[in-house]
Design a protein around this motif. Structure first.
Motif, mmCIF file in Angstrom:
data_model
loop_
_atom_site.group_PDB
_atom_site.id
_atom_site.type_symbol
_atom_site.label_atom_id
_atom_site.label_comp_id
_atom_site.label_asym_id
_atom_site.label_seq_id
_atom_site.Cartn_x
_atom_site.Cartn_y
_atom_site.Cartn_z
ATOM 1 N N LEU A 41 -20.998 20.927 12.472
ATOM 2 C CA LEU A 41 -20.143 20.433 12.743
ATOM 3 C C LEU A 41 -18.758 21.698 12.905
ATOM 4 C CD1 LEU A 41 -18.256 18.612 13.038
ATOM 5 C CD2 LEU A 41 -17.106 18.392 11.320
ATOM 6 N N ILE A 42 -19.080 22.968 12.074
ATOM 7 C CA ILE A 42 -18.167 24.155 12.029
ATOM 8 C C ILE A 42 -18.704 24.749 13.050
ATOM 9 C CG2 ILE A 42 -17.931 26.170 10.947
ATOM 10 C CD1 ILE A 42 -18.390 24.304 8.059
ATOM 11 N N ASP A 43 -19.497 24.900 13.587
ATOM 12 C CA ASP A 43 -20.046 26.063 14.763
ATOM 13 C C ASP A 43 -19.830 25.258 15.903
ATOM 14 O OD1 ASP A 43 -21.325 28.368 15.704
ATOM 15 O OD2 ASP A 43 -22.499 26.313 17.128
ATOM 16 N N TYR A 44 -19.623 23.449 16.403
ATOM 17 C CA TYR A 44 -18.812 22.963 17.180
ATOM 18 C C TYR A 44 -17.491 22.817 17.208
ATOM 19 C CZ TYR A 44 -17.509 18.470 19.744
ATOM 20 O OH TYR A 44 -16.898 17.550 20.326
ATOM 21 N N LEU A 45 -17.379 22.715 16.390
ATOM 22 C CA LEU A 45 -15.661 22.941 16.404
ATOM 23 C C LEU A 45 -15.057 24.302 17.136
ATOM 24 C CD1 LEU A 45 -14.202 21.292 13.118
ATOM 25 C CD2 LEU A 45 -14.167 20.193 16.117
ATOM 26 N N GLY A 108 -32.803 21.522 24.042
ATOM 27 C CA GLY A 108 -31.582 21.563 23.619
ATOM 28 C C GLY A 108 -30.573 22.279 23.032
ATOM 29 N N HIS A 109 -29.314 21.762 23.752
ATOM 30 C CA HIS A 109 -28.045 22.146 22.625
ATOM 31 C C HIS A 109 -27.443 20.439 21.476
ATOM 32 C CE1 HIS A 109 -27.564 25.748 24.601
ATOM 33 N NE2 HIS A 109 -28.398 25.269 25.796
ATOM 34 N N PRO A 110 -27.919 20.345 20.833
ATOM 35 C CA PRO A 110 -27.785 19.184 20.070
ATOM 36 C C PRO A 110 -25.761 18.492 19.785
ATOM 37 C CG PRO A 110 -29.771 19.889 19.765
ATOM 38 C CD PRO A 110 -28.731 21.182 19.807
ATOM 39 N N GLY A 111 -25.786 19.679 19.127
ATOM 40 C CA GLY A 111 -24.067 20.007 18.669
ATOM 41 C C GLY A 111 -23.544 19.256 19.293
ATOM 42 N N GLY A 112 -23.309 20.239 20.698
ATOM 43 C CA GLY A 112 -21.532 19.542 21.423
ATOM 44 C C GLY A 112 -21.789 18.177 21.973
ATOM 45 N N PRO A 113 -23.147 17.274 22.693
ATOM 46 C CA PRO A 113 -23.228 15.425 22.785
ATOM 47 C C PRO A 113 -23.520 14.987 21.233
ATOM 48 C CG PRO A 113 -24.736 17.280 24.198
ATOM 49 C CD PRO A 113 -24.430 18.044 23.062
ATOM 50 N N CYS A 114 -24.151 15.190 20.340
ATOM 51 C CA CYS A 114 -23.554 14.938 19.356
ATOM 52 C C CYS A 114 -22.824 14.310 18.274
ATOM 53 C CB CYS A 114 -24.898 14.895 18.720
ATOM 54 S SG CYS A 114 -26.509 14.330 19.177
#
Length: 456
Positions: A41-45, A108-114
């Protein structure tokens, strides 16, 4: 017991998926996995806010705004709208700089979609922060397990055939998140996953254009749509996750299959990777290796460069003569050249000026990049010949940010600060970090939404 009886005791993949998602809110989750979810979440934000004004984001944001859809889900630094549109914009934002997390086995890149799905859905359908955290974990695990597998691997096979895994298994991951937040029953979840599967698609050749970050946004949007349809009685095909399902449609020679779904026995989230460099992960080992060489150059003239990389590196990042910052992010040769010129290759180092830097441009004709079968995907080897006769060699076995060489919490915090402080200032950035780092605390979701309110 007959063979038929034994088969009847073995649940289908669809049944395994729906059971795991339905019970995500109550299953035992190790503390290490919960901690990693908050790191994600930290990285995603951070990466989302770092790209808030990206050209691709502006286009998607304007279209979403023009639809005038009412709802309680927050577009970061924008209005509130329906969960599907908020997730579309926010997930596009998270992937716009290609600085977001990556699953090493190819999902792939899970953080963005999830995470985009989790936050948008929770704002519109109030649930506890703990439930949101668990919904994200469920989506991540579904996405990663469906797209993983090391030999030969579903995700890697998709890439070799020109498909982007984020756009394919990302829809299933987002559906899992949305279904968990909505509390769908197992039959509804199977229908939602079927709806998601029939919308799967996304072309790898979008790399270097606005299309690639849009893949993450559309995966989130379609995952929410699939779950909402199922909640209203939509009936989807329930065979798509079996042997004759979507994998067979995309990989028709049968060379890849979804691995066993060992939910609860192993946790894909513990293998998540976070980027130090704002470019395709396939460039990272080469960047790190070239950065070792740069301090030894002292301005001396280079006459030849030879690099050895994993074959998938050139599949995903093989643009030889990039003309735009986005294309540069998917060019191993240009990333090597920039690193040899002293660039750090963070988000501020991919600009029209760096793409045109004559020093880096002059190195491209001197460079040979060899894709070596059997070489580790996390490694790179570079030799640089100098005009004065010296040859410099450097290598990287496992680049920083890989699960086998992970970023520390402090390093992840430094990346977050660099991305958010210019936009939020010190005080708001600190508040956002604390809300994400302690997301299980009641009120964290509302605090994050409040901190990201307002028009940019």
């Amino acid at each position: 017991m007959t063979i038929t009886d034994t088969a009847q005791l073995t649940p289908t993949r669809g049944a395994q998926l729906s059971h795991f998602i339905h019970h995500a809110h109550e299953q035992a989750i190790p503390a290490s996995v919960l901690h990693e979810a908050k790191r994600a979440l930290i990285d995603y934000l951070g990466v989302a806010l770092g790209a808030v004004n990206d050209d691709a984001v502006r286009a998607v944001r304007q279209v979403a705004k023009s639809w005038n859809a009412q709802g309680a889900a927050r577009i970061f630094f924008g209005s509130t709208t329906t969960p599907a549109l908020a997730a579309l914009v926010n997930a596009t934002m998270a992937h716009a700089a290609d600085y977001d997390d990556t699953h090493p086995a190819g999902a792939g890149h899970p953080g963005g979609p999830c995470w985009s799905t989790a936050l948008a859905m929770a704002q519109a359908h109030p649930v506890s922060e703990e439930r949101v955290l668990r919904a994200f974990i469920a989506g991540f695990e579904v996405m990663a397990k469906l797209g993983g597998g090391w030999v030969p691997g579903v995700g890697r096979n998709l890439q070799r055939r020109g498909f982007h895994p984020t756009a394919i298994v990302g829809r299933a991951g987002a559906t899992a998140v949305a279904a968990s937040v909505l509390g769908l029953n197992e039959e509804q979840i199977r229908n939602a996953l079927g709806a998601a599967a029939t919308m799967m698609g996304g072309l790898q050749k979008s790399s270097g254009t606005h299309g690639k970050p849009f893949h993450a946004g559309k995966a989130a949007m379609d995952g929410i749509l699939a779950a909402q349809l199922a909640a209203e009685g939509f009936v989807g095909a329930q065979h798509f996750y079996e042997a004759d399902g979507w994998v067979k449609n995309f990989i028709q020679d049968g060379s890849a299959e979804i691995p066993p779904l060992d939910f609860g026995e192993s946790w894909e989230l513990l293998t998540n990777g976070y980027k130090l460099y704002a470019s395709c992960r396939g460039t990272h080992a080469s960047i790190e290796t070239a950065r070792q060489i740069y301090p030894q150059l002292h301005g001396r003239a280079i006459t030849r460069i030879a690099a050895k990389v994993h074959p998938m590196g050139m599949v995903n990042a093989g643009i030889l003569n990039p003309q735009t910052p986005l294309e540069s992010k998917f060019s191993i040769p240009h990333c090597i050249a920039l690193a040899l010129c002293g660039y750090n290759l963070t988000d501020t180092d991919f600009t029209p000026q760096t793409v045109a830097d004559p020093r880096a441009r002059a190195l491209l004709p001197l460079m040979q990049v060899e894709a070596v079968d059997g070489q580790s995907a996390s490694s790179a080897f570079i030799d640089v010949w100098l005009e004065d006769g010296e040859t410099i060699h450097a290598s990287t076995d496992v680049y920083r940010g890989h699960a086998q060489n992970p970023l520390t919490d402090d390093e992840l915090r430094a990346k977050f600060d660099a991305l958010t402080i210019p936009l939020l200032g010190n005080q708001r950035s600190e508040a956002l970090y604390q809300a994400a780092a302690h997301f299980e605390r009641p009120g964290s979701l509302a605090q994050i939404a409040a901190l990201l309110a307002g028009e940019y």
